[in-house]
Motif scaffolding. Sequence first.
Motif, PDB file in Angstrom:
ATOM      1  N   UNK A  97     -16.025   4.910   4.843  1.00  0.00           N
ATOM      2  CA  UNK A  97     -15.979   4.991   6.299  1.00  0.00           C
ATOM      3  C   UNK A  97     -14.969   6.064   6.671  1.00  0.00           C
ATOM      4  N   UNK A  98     -15.288   6.921   7.615  1.00  0.00           N
ATOM      5  CA  UNK A  98     -14.305   7.920   8.032  1.00  0.00           C
ATOM      6  C   UNK A  98     -13.136   7.239   8.740  1.00  0.00           C
ATOM      7  N   UNK A  99     -11.986   7.901   8.802  1.00  0.00           N
ATOM      8  CA  UNK A  99     -10.836   7.313   9.494  1.00  0.00           C
ATOM      9  C   UNK A  99     -11.169   7.007  10.957  1.00  0.00           C
ATOM     10  N   UNK A 100     -10.646   5.883  11.440  1.00  0.00           N
ATOM     11  CA  UNK A 100     -10.891   5.492  12.833  1.00  0.00           C
ATOM     12  C   UNK A 100      -9.762   5.938  13.750  1.00  0.00           C
ATOM     13  N   UNK A 101      -8.581   6.183  13.176  1.00  0.00           N
ATOM     14  CA  UNK A 101      -7.421   6.520  13.997  1.00  0.00           C
ATOM     15  C   UNK A 101      -6.833   5.312  14.710  1.00  0.00           C
ATOM     16  N   UNK A 102      -7.358   4.141  14.404  1.00  0.00           N
ATOM     17  CA  UNK A 102      -6.907   2.916  15.084  1.00  0.00           C
ATOM     18  C   UNK A 102      -5.774   2.248  14.299  1.00  0.00           C
ATOM     19  N   UNK A 103      -4.972   1.505  15.044  1.00  0.00           N
ATOM     20  CA  UNK A 103      -3.857   0.765  14.468  1.00  0.00           C
ATOM     21  C   UNK A 103      -4.304  -0.647  14.125  1.00  0.00           C
ATOM     22  N   UNK A 104      -3.868  -1.121  12.970  1.00  0.00           N
ATOM     23  CA  UNK A 104      -4.130  -2.505  12.587  1.00  0.00           C
ATOM     24  C   UNK A 104      -2.803  -3.217  12.362  1.00  0.00           C
ATOM     25  N   UNK A 105      -2.825  -4.493  12.592  1.00  0.00           N
ATOM     26  CA  UNK A 105      -1.677  -5.353  12.340  1.00  0.00           C
ATOM     27  C   UNK A 105      -2.238  -6.703  11.942  1.00  0.00           C
ATOM     28  N   UNK A 106      -2.201  -7.001  10.643  1.00  0.00           N
ATOM     29  CA  UNK A 106      -2.836  -8.224  10.146  1.00  0.00           C
ATOM     30  C   UNK A 106      -1.863  -9.061   9.324  1.00  0.00           C
ATOM     31  N   UNK A 107      -1.976 -10.350   9.501  1.00  0.00           N
ATOM     32  CA  UNK A 107      -1.173 -11.305   8.750  1.00  0.00           C
ATOM     33  C   UNK A 107      -1.779 -11.468   7.365  1.00  0.00           C
ATOM     34  N   UNK A 108      -0.928 -11.502   6.354  1.00  0.00           N
ATOM     35  CA  UNK A 108      -1.412 -11.695   4.999  1.00  0.00           C
ATOM     36  C   UNK A 108      -0.415 -12.477   4.163  1.00  0.00           C
ATOM     37  N   UNK A 109      -0.910 -12.966   3.040  1.00  0.00           N
ATOM     38  CA  UNK A 109      -0.085 -13.681   2.073  1.00  0.00           C
ATOM     39  C   UNK A 109      -0.452 -13.156   0.701  1.00  0.00           C
ATOM     40  N   UNK A 110       0.563 -12.884  -0.125  1.00  0.00           N
ATOM     41  CA  UNK A 110       0.270 -12.491  -1.496  1.00  0.00           C
ATOM     42  C   UNK A 110       1.166 -13.236  -2.473  1.00  0.00           C
ATOM     43  N   UNK A 111       0.615 -13.405  -3.666  1.00  0.00           N
ATOM     44  CA  UNK A 111       1.262 -14.135  -4.750  1.00  0.00           C
ATOM     45  C   UNK A 111       1.309 -13.221  -5.971  1.00  0.00           C
ATOM     46  N   UNK A 112       2.450 -13.137  -6.615  1.00  0.00           N
ATOM     47  CA  UNK A 112       2.560 -12.362  -7.856  1.00  0.00           C
ATOM     48  C   UNK A 112       3.194 -13.251  -8.922  1.00  0.00           C
ATOM     49  N   UNK A 113       2.468 -13.438 -10.020  1.00  0.00           N
ATOM     50  CA  UNK A 113       3.008 -14.169 -11.157  1.00  0.00           C
ATOM     51  C   UNK A 113       3.468 -13.139 -12.175  1.00  0.00           C
ATOM     52  N   UNK A 114       4.728 -13.265 -12.586  1.00  0.00           N
ATOM     53  CA  UNK A 114       5.394 -12.241 -13.391  1.00  0.00           C
ATOM     54  C   UNK A 114       5.788 -12.807 -14.749  1.00  0.00           C
TER      55      UNK A 114
END
Length: 141
Positions: A97-114
């Motif tokens: 998809x070509x760039x939209x130039x729009x701003x995003x702000x999304x909630x996320x959660x990530x887990x890293x097992x080390x």
Amino acid sequence: MGEARAVMDRLTEAVTHSDLKAIADLYAEDAVASTPDAGEVRGRDAIVEYWRTMTDSMPEATFTSLNKYEIGDTAIDEGVFSGVNTGPIPLPTGETLPPTGKTVSILGVDFATVRDGRIESYRLYYDQMQFLEQLGLLPEA
């Protein structure tokens, strides 16, 4: 702060600075990542490629931490990923998809097992519909 927390914090720093070498150094060679958009990604090189597509599509993104946890060998982050879509977004079909130039702000959660200083398992969760809506890519209701 334990090892998992330190590694997760370095990953966040590397991703928000588009530092692919640092990202590669943080993952085990046989690491597995699970993401909402790419599904299961196996191996360090494939995971680095996943992050490359993300950092190319939003090169100046930021991550605002809301909560940070560490339980044993796993670090957990909850926060808001924000950025402007100035680069192409790859689709599962191989198209972009070509760039939209729009701003995003999304909630996320990530887990890293080390283990031994490297991420062996990484899981990322965010609302894809919210992401697409903010990019203006969903049809009008």
